[in-house]
Design an enzyme around this catalytic site. Structure first.
Site, PDB file in Angstrom:
ATOM      1  N   SER A   1       0.841  -1.186   0.000  1.00 40.03           N
ATOM      2  CA  SER A   1       0.000   0.000   0.000  1.00 40.03           C
ATOM      3  C   SER A   1       0.879   1.239   0.000  1.00 40.03           C
ATOM      4  O   SER A   1       2.037   1.191   0.400  1.00 40.03           O
ATOM      5  CB  SER A   1      -0.898   0.017   1.246  1.00 40.03           C
ATOM      6  OG  SER A   1      -1.608   1.242   1.327  1.00 40.03           O
ATOM      7  N   HIS A   2       0.307   2.348  -0.406  1.00 41.40           N
ATOM      8  CA  HIS A   2       1.007   3.625  -0.342  1.00 41.40           C
ATOM      9  C   HIS A   2       1.126   4.130   1.089  1.00 41.40           C
ATOM     10  O   HIS A   2       1.854   5.077   1.353  1.00 41.40           O
ATOM     11  CB  HIS A   2       0.290   4.660  -1.206  1.00 41.40           C
ATOM     12  CG  HIS A   2       0.548   4.474  -2.655  1.00 41.40           C
ATOM     13  ND1 HIS A   2       0.080   3.394  -3.372  1.00 41.40           N
ATOM     14  CD2 HIS A   2       1.260   5.225  -3.522  1.00 41.40           C
ATOM     15  CE1 HIS A   2       0.485   3.491  -4.619  1.00 41.40           C
ATOM     16  NE2 HIS A   2       1.197   4.598  -4.739  1.00 41.40           N
ATOM     17  N   SER A   3       0.418   3.500   2.000  1.00 45.21           N
ATOM     18  CA  SER A   3       0.407   3.888   3.402  1.00 45.21           C
ATOM     19  C   SER A   3       0.822   2.699   4.266  1.00 45.21           C
ATOM     20  O   SER A   3       0.222   1.620   4.173  1.00 45.21           O
ATOM     21  CB  SER A   3      -1.000   4.341   3.797  1.00 45.21           C
ATOM     22  OG  SER A   3      -1.166   4.355   5.189  1.00 45.21           O
TER      23      SER A   3
END
Length: 136
Positions: A13-15
């Protein structure tokens, strides 16, 4: 699988928080505890939003149990990062596969299926099938 090998799962994920949360959710809903190797690979090395080839590669190595590694991603540039790693050929364990699946539902399906001892193709198919889950 009778040889004790199992499919590992990496959630990109980007997070970092999203990757960790989806990993916890999938393992919790599947009721597998630590019997399935699932690793989050979210954000950048400095804790920012984005993706990191280094974090993805390390996560894949950490879950590799000899039966392949299924990688699920959240957004487009995460897909590109994984594809670049696969193209390099030596950054990810042999048998690593990018799975086209919805991130949350696919992660749950992948973890449930991996917990049965299924092979990489079956884990990937179960995750991809999550596209058909209707919410109406």
């Amino acid at each position: 699988m009778s040889d004790g090998q199992s499919v590992g799962i990496v959630l990109v994920s980007h997070s970092a928080a999203v990757a960790v949360s989806v990993a916890e959710l999938a393992k919790g809903l599947a009721g597998v505890g630590d019997s399935v190797a699932v690793a989050p690979a979210g954000g950048t090395e400095d804790g920012g939003l984005g993706t990191s080839a280094e974090l993805i590669a390390a996560a894949a190595v950490s879950v590799d149990r000899g039966a392949g590694v299924a990688v699920l991603t959240d957004l487009g540039s995460a897909v590109l990062t994984v594809k670049a790693l696969l193209a390099e050929g030596d950054e990810l364990p042999a048998g690593t596969r990018l799975v086209d699946a919805p991130f949350v539902e696919g992660a749950v399906a992948a973890v449930v299926t991996a917990s049965t001892g299924a092979d990489l193709a079956a884990v990937a198919a179960a995750a991809a099938e999550a596209y058909t889950y209707r919410k109406e």
